[in-house]
Enzyme design. Structure first.
Site, PDB file in Angstrom:
ATOM      1  N   LYS A   1      -3.107 -11.456  -8.576  1.00 40.87           N
ATOM      2  CA  LYS A   1      -2.344 -11.363  -9.798  1.00 40.87           C
ATOM      3  C   LYS A   1      -0.994 -10.705  -9.486  1.00 40.87           C
ATOM      4  O   LYS A   1      -0.941  -9.959  -8.517  1.00 40.87           O
ATOM      5  CB  LYS A   1      -3.125 -10.585 -10.853  1.00 40.87           C
ATOM      6  CG  LYS A   1      -3.206  -9.065 -10.597  1.00 40.87           C
ATOM      7  CD  LYS A   1      -3.724  -8.330 -11.790  1.00 40.87           C
ATOM      8  CE  LYS A   1      -2.641  -7.629 -12.533  1.00 40.87           C
ATOM      9  NZ  LYS A   1      -2.465  -6.209 -12.174  1.00 40.87           N
TER      10      LYS A   1
ATOM     11  N   LYS B   1      -1.279   4.162 -19.389  1.00 40.95           N
ATOM     12  CA  LYS B   1      -1.116   5.049 -18.223  1.00 40.95           C
ATOM     13  C   LYS B   1      -0.842   6.460 -18.724  1.00 40.95           C
ATOM     14  O   LYS B   1      -0.358   6.655 -19.837  1.00 40.95           O
ATOM     15  CB  LYS B   1       0.053   4.578 -17.373  1.00 40.95           C
ATOM     16  CG  LYS B   1      -0.138   3.170 -16.843  1.00 40.95           C
ATOM     17  CD  LYS B   1       0.034   3.120 -15.346  1.00 40.95           C
ATOM     18  CE  LYS B   1      -0.179   1.724 -14.807  1.00 40.95           C
ATOM     19  NZ  LYS B   1      -1.391   1.580 -14.004  1.00 40.95           N
TER      20      LYS B   1
ATOM     21  N   ASP C   1      -9.247 -11.483  -9.764  1.00 44.28           N
ATOM     22  CA  ASP C   1      -9.066 -10.405 -10.740  1.00 44.28           C
ATOM     23  C   ASP C   1     -10.115  -9.386 -10.344  1.00 44.28           C
ATOM     24  O   ASP C   1     -11.321  -9.616 -10.537  1.00 44.28           O
ATOM     25  CB  ASP C   1      -9.308 -10.908 -12.163  1.00 44.28           C
ATOM     26  CG  ASP C   1      -9.062  -9.802 -13.184  1.00 44.28           C
ATOM     27  OD1 ASP C   1      -9.528  -8.666 -12.949  1.00 44.28           O
ATOM     28  OD2 ASP C   1      -8.415 -10.069 -14.210  1.00 44.28           O
ATOM     29  N   HIS C   2      -9.695  -8.271  -9.785  1.00 43.86           N
ATOM     30  CA  HIS C   2     -10.679  -7.393  -9.141  1.00 43.86           C
ATOM     31  C   HIS C   2     -11.669  -6.783 -10.141  1.00 43.86           C
ATOM     32  O   HIS C   2     -12.715  -6.313  -9.746  1.00 43.86           O
ATOM     33  CB  HIS C   2      -9.997  -6.327  -8.276  1.00 43.86           C
ATOM     34  CG  HIS C   2      -9.416  -5.172  -9.036  1.00 43.86           C
ATOM     35  ND1 HIS C   2      -8.216  -5.242  -9.698  1.00 43.86           N
ATOM     36  CD2 HIS C   2      -9.866  -3.912  -9.241  1.00 43.86           C
ATOM     37  CE1 HIS C   2      -7.966  -4.076 -10.268  1.00 43.86           C
ATOM     38  NE2 HIS C   2      -8.949  -3.242 -10.008  1.00 43.86           N
TER      39      HIS C   2
ATOM     40  N   LYS D   1     -16.209  -5.729  -9.958  1.00 42.28           N
ATOM     41  CA  LYS D   1     -16.820  -4.415 -10.176  1.00 42.28           C
ATOM     42  C   LYS D   1     -18.293  -4.594 -10.544  1.00 42.28           C
ATOM     43  O   LYS D   1     -18.618  -5.426 -11.388  1.00 42.28           O
ATOM     44  CB  LYS D   1     -16.090  -3.659 -11.313  1.00 42.28           C
ATOM     45  CG  LYS D   1     -14.679  -3.222 -10.939  1.00 42.28           C
ATOM     46  CD  LYS D   1     -14.051  -2.419 -12.063  1.00 42.28           C
ATOM     47  CE  LYS D   1     -12.567  -2.190 -11.830  1.00 42.28           C
ATOM     48  NZ  LYS D   1     -12.250  -1.059 -10.976  1.00 42.28           N
TER      49      LYS D   1
ATOM     50  N   ASP E   1       0.269  -6.273 -16.892  1.00 47.53           N
ATOM     51  CA  ASP E   1      -0.434  -5.589 -15.810  1.00 47.53           C
ATOM     52  C   ASP E   1      -1.933  -5.485 -16.083  1.00 47.53           C
ATOM     53  O   ASP E   1      -2.735  -5.558 -15.157  1.00 47.53           O
ATOM     54  CB  ASP E   1       0.169  -4.179 -15.658  1.00 47.53           C
ATOM     55  CG  ASP E   1      -0.328  -3.461 -14.416  1.00 47.53           C
ATOM     56  OD1 ASP E   1      -0.268  -4.066 -13.329  1.00 47.53           O
ATOM     57  OD2 ASP E   1      -0.771  -2.300 -14.530  1.00 47.53           O
TER      58      ASP E   1
ATOM     59  N   GLU F   1      -6.031   5.186 -18.089  1.00 46.54           N
ATOM     60  CA  GLU F   1      -5.749   5.723 -16.756  1.00 46.54           C
ATOM     61  C   GLU F   1      -5.079   7.077 -16.914  1.00 46.54           C
ATOM     62  O   GLU F   1      -4.278   7.270 -17.840  1.00 46.54           O
ATOM     63  CB  GLU F   1      -4.824   4.779 -15.998  1.00 46.54           C
ATOM     64  CG  GLU F   1      -5.474   3.448 -15.703  1.00 46.54           C
ATOM     65  CD  GLU F   1      -4.612   2.588 -14.795  1.00 46.54           C
ATOM     66  OE1 GLU F   1      -4.762   2.684 -13.579  1.00 46.54           O
ATOM     67  OE2 GLU F   1      -3.774   1.841 -15.327  1.00 46.54           O
TER      68      GLU F   1
ATOM     69  N   ARG G   1       7.156  -9.374   7.896  1.00 42.13           N
ATOM     70  CA  ARG G   1       8.421  -9.450   8.615  1.00 42.13           C
ATOM     71  C   ARG G   1       8.546  -8.491   9.787  1.00 42.13           C
ATOM     72  O   ARG G   1       9.077  -8.848  10.832  1.00 42.13           O
ATOM     73  CB  ARG G   1       9.565  -9.150   7.665  1.00 42.13           C
ATOM     74  CG  ARG G   1      10.104 -10.381   7.014  1.00 42.13           C
ATOM     75  CD  ARG G   1      11.069  -9.980   5.932  1.00 42.13           C
ATOM     76  NE  ARG G   1      10.781 -10.777   4.746  1.00 42.13           N
ATOM     77  CZ  ARG G   1      11.567 -11.746   4.322  1.00 42.13           C
ATOM     78  NH1 ARG G   1      12.681 -11.999   4.938  1.00 42.13           N
ATOM     79  NH2 ARG G   1      11.249 -12.450   3.269  1.00 42.13           N
TER      80      ARG G   1
ATOM     81  N   HIS H   1      -7.246  -8.109 -16.700  1.00 42.11           N
ATOM     82  CA  HIS H   1      -8.476  -7.306 -16.678  1.00 42.11           C
ATOM     83  C   HIS H   1      -9.126  -7.173 -18.062  1.00 42.11           C
ATOM     84  O   HIS H   1     -10.333  -7.320 -18.216  1.00 42.11           O
ATOM     85  CB  HIS H   1      -8.191  -5.902 -16.137  1.00 42.11           C
ATOM     86  CG  HIS H   1      -7.470  -5.895 -14.818  1.00 42.11           C
ATOM     87  ND1 HIS H   1      -7.714  -6.830 -13.842  1.00 42.11           N
ATOM     88  CD2 HIS H   1      -6.521  -5.063 -14.307  1.00 42.11           C
ATOM     89  CE1 HIS H   1      -6.944  -6.571 -12.789  1.00 42.11           C
ATOM     90  NE2 HIS H   1      -6.204  -5.512 -13.051  1.00 42.11           N
TER      91      HIS H   1
HETATM   92  C1  BG6 Z   1      -4.164  -3.155 -11.257  1.00 42.24           C
HETATM   93  C2  BG6 Z   1      -2.912  -2.730 -11.964  1.00 42.24           C
HETATM   94  O1  BG6 Z   1      -4.355  -4.525 -11.371  1.00 42.24           O
HETATM   95  O2  BG6 Z   1      -5.272  -2.479 -11.829  1.00 42.24           O
HETATM   96  C3  BG6 Z   1      -2.736  -1.232 -11.892  1.00 42.24           C
HETATM   97  O3  BG6 Z   1      -1.790  -3.372 -11.378  1.00 42.24           O
HETATM   98  C4  BG6 Z   1      -3.960  -0.538 -12.411  1.00 42.24           C
HETATM   99  O4  BG6 Z   1      -1.583  -0.816 -12.612  1.00 42.24           O
HETATM  100  C5  BG6 Z   1      -5.205  -1.073 -11.736  1.00 42.24           C
HETATM  101  O5  BG6 Z   1      -3.826   0.840 -12.142  1.00 42.24           O
HETATM  102  C6  BG6 Z   1      -6.456  -0.515 -12.359  1.00 42.24           C
HETATM  103  O6  BG6 Z   1      -7.536  -0.863 -11.556  1.00 42.24           O
HETATM  104  P1  BG6 Z   1      -8.796   0.096 -11.449  1.00 42.24           P
HETATM  105  O7  BG6 Z   1      -9.747  -0.643 -10.564  1.00 42.24           O
HETATM  106  O8  BG6 Z   1      -8.325   1.400 -10.903  1.00 42.24           O
HETATM  107  O9  BG6 Z   1      -9.300   0.236 -12.844  1.00 42.24           O
END
Ligand code: BG6
Length: 488
Positions: free
Chosen positions: A146, A338, A175-176, A180, A233, A214, A39, A238
């Site tokens: 996601k 977390k 999904d990242h 990895k 999340d 984390e 925007r 993941h």
């Molecule tokens: C994300 C979540 O998809 O993955 C975050 O929304 C999380 O909350 C993160 O911290 C973790 O990813 P990575 O690559 O740091 O393990």
């Protein structure tokens, strides 16, 4: 690549650094063009310098250098626009057609949905109505971030919207975790080595532990996290990815659907939990105040954007049961949280003990089971733990380990997950992306937990001190079965 959400957090932290890295490594063609849409009014030049600042501050890219930044930045453009305005898409179409001529993009397009999820449907519908999903002269793909929905019903509804506009092979649900290196190596470890597969089953494996810990809280993402929680999340996406890769059968080849078929089969084999069973197989928690790495942390309820009465879970531990021949009777314990003591993502295969112990001096509870630990991050590597004799006259036994470390073997730099996945999408390889059936299956598996934990009879949410390993209830979940979480 059209990035809807061109000035958003994801674009800043992940997408732009990854694209610049790809360009710097000459892995994308010179005519590659980025069009950021959001925007705020801005000129191309201003957007370019903003992107450069982002790259310079990014964790996953080295600071920009003029030699590679200049040609990359020539391909960056910006369009201030409202995604909900259908008329905007006609203008977008013209802009993209102009790049086809000017920059030789040849009708190929990636539409990247990096906006708030509530914008997805409008964007998809508008692209559809403007005829922009059609592959007239090149290929057209959509990358969707996601969360894909917030429960089973909304994921199905979103998938219906997507399928009304795009064919499934045009859709890349990202999904990242799948990007990895260490996660992909799980497949190589299992299927390019002959010695592990024969013991990868109920005959030899006692149980599996998957941890994604984390050591940070929700930070500035409190408002988002309030709507999500650890189940949405991390677990639905993941963690389920990691679980399916550990548990899947060998696919016939590494073709996209061969791999994704096997992953979907695992999800179909997981025993669905009934609402009554939730309390027996799952534990949630929320962080209170505490210290992480010597720093004082506020409680979750004191974070910005979080309700002081919030019952959102920042920790979840679940015992999954896989009903198939390979895994019958082998529990898969999954936990994530977390503000835990440490950042550590790991998959551990804990093997059965020896059937009989001949070393009478060593009390059996001092002989530990063999463990194969795949460290996803940080300190990426693989460790095999086994028992050894302590040198000396008596038969004393102690665990030792054999270690493989990515850093010392391959050097320090692993490329970022987004680099890998963006390039895969450009070359049209969806192997490491989520398919429609798996997304819905994963939601159906977490739905009972969502239902129970959001209802008032879910009971009060246990808390855990920031900097700990989660609520005591999570330890009890394993202790009931004479097991304990690994100390990482
Ligand atoms: C994300 C979540 O998809 O993955 C975050 O929304 C999380 O909350 C993160 O911290 C973790 O990813 P990575 O690559 O740091 O393990």
């Amino acid at each position: 690549m059209v990035i809807f959400g061109g000035s958003g957090d994801l674009t800043r932290r992940k997408l732009v650094p990854a694209l610049y890295n790809l360009s710097r490594k000459r892995m994308i063609p010179g005519g590659f063009t980025i069009l950021g849409i959001s925007r705020s009014p801005m000129k191309d030049e201003e957007y370019r310098s903003r992107l450069r600042e982002w790259v310079d501050k990014a964790e996953e890219a080295a600071p920009s250098d003029p030699e590679t930044w200049e040609p990359f930045s020539q391909g960056i453009y910006y369009l201030p626009a409202n995604f909900h305005d259908a008329a905007m898409y006609a203008r977008l179409k013209e802009v993209l057609a102009a790049y086809d001529t000017r920059r030789g993009t040849g009708g190929n397009r990636i539409f990247y949905l990096a906006t708030a999820p509530s914008d997805y449907v409008d964007i998809i519908r508008n692209l559809g109505s403007a005829g922009m999903a059609r592959e007239d002269s090149g290929w057209v793909r959509a990358i969707i971030e996601k969360p894909f929905g917030r429960d089973l019903a909304s994921a199905r509804a979103l998938n219906r919207e997507v399928s009304a506009v795009f064919r499934e092979d045009q859709v890349y649900r990202i999904d990242h975790y799948l990007g990895k290196e260490t996660v992909q190596n799980l497949l190589v470890f299992r299927f390019a080595n002959g010695i592990f597969e024969p013991i990868w089953n109920r005959q030899y494996v006692d149980h599996v532990q998957i941890t994604a810990a984390e050591n940070i809280g929700v930070g500035t993402r409190g408002a988002y996290y309030e709507e999500a929680g650890a189940l949405r999340d991390m677990i639905q996406n993941h963690m389920m990815q990691l679980l399916t890769l550990v548990a899947m059968e060998p696919p016939p080849d590494f073709a996209p659907n061969s791999v994704r078929d096997e992953k979907a089969k695992v999800l179909r084999s997981i025993r669905p939990c009934t609402p009554e069973e939730v309390g027996q197989v799952a534990v949630r928690g929320q962080y209170g105040r505490g210290f992480v790495g010597g720093r004082e942390m506020p409680a979750y309820r004191e974070e910005q954007g979080v309700s002081p009465n919030s019952t959102t879970e920042t920790f979840a531990a679940i015992r999954f049961t896989i009903d198939n021949w390979r895994w019958a009777g082998v529990p898969f314990y999954v936990r994530t949280g977390k503000n835990l003591a440490k950042r550590a993502t790991e998959i551990a295969i804990l093997f059965r003990r020896t059937p009989h112990l001949i070393f009478r001096q060593a009390p059996t509870d001092h002989v530990e089971s063999n463990v194969l630990a795949l460290r996803i991050q940080p300190d990426e590597g693989i460790t095999l733990k086994f028992e050894a004799k302590l040198p000396g006259q008596s038969m004393n036994i102690r665990p030792v380990s054999m270690d493989f470390r990515y850093g010392s073997t391959f050097g320090p730099h692993l490329s970022s997950a987004y680099e890998r996945l963006l390039l895969d999408c450009m070359v049209g390889d969806p192997t490491l992306f989520d398919r429609i059936d798996s997304v819905e299956l994963a939601w159906s598996l977490v739905q009972p937990f969502l239902d129970r934990w959001s209802s008032t009879d879910g009971g009060p949410i246990p808390t855990y001190a920031s900097g700990s390993w989660g609520p005591a209830e999570a330890d009890a979940l394993l202790a009931r079965e004479n097991r304990r979480w690994r100390r990482l």
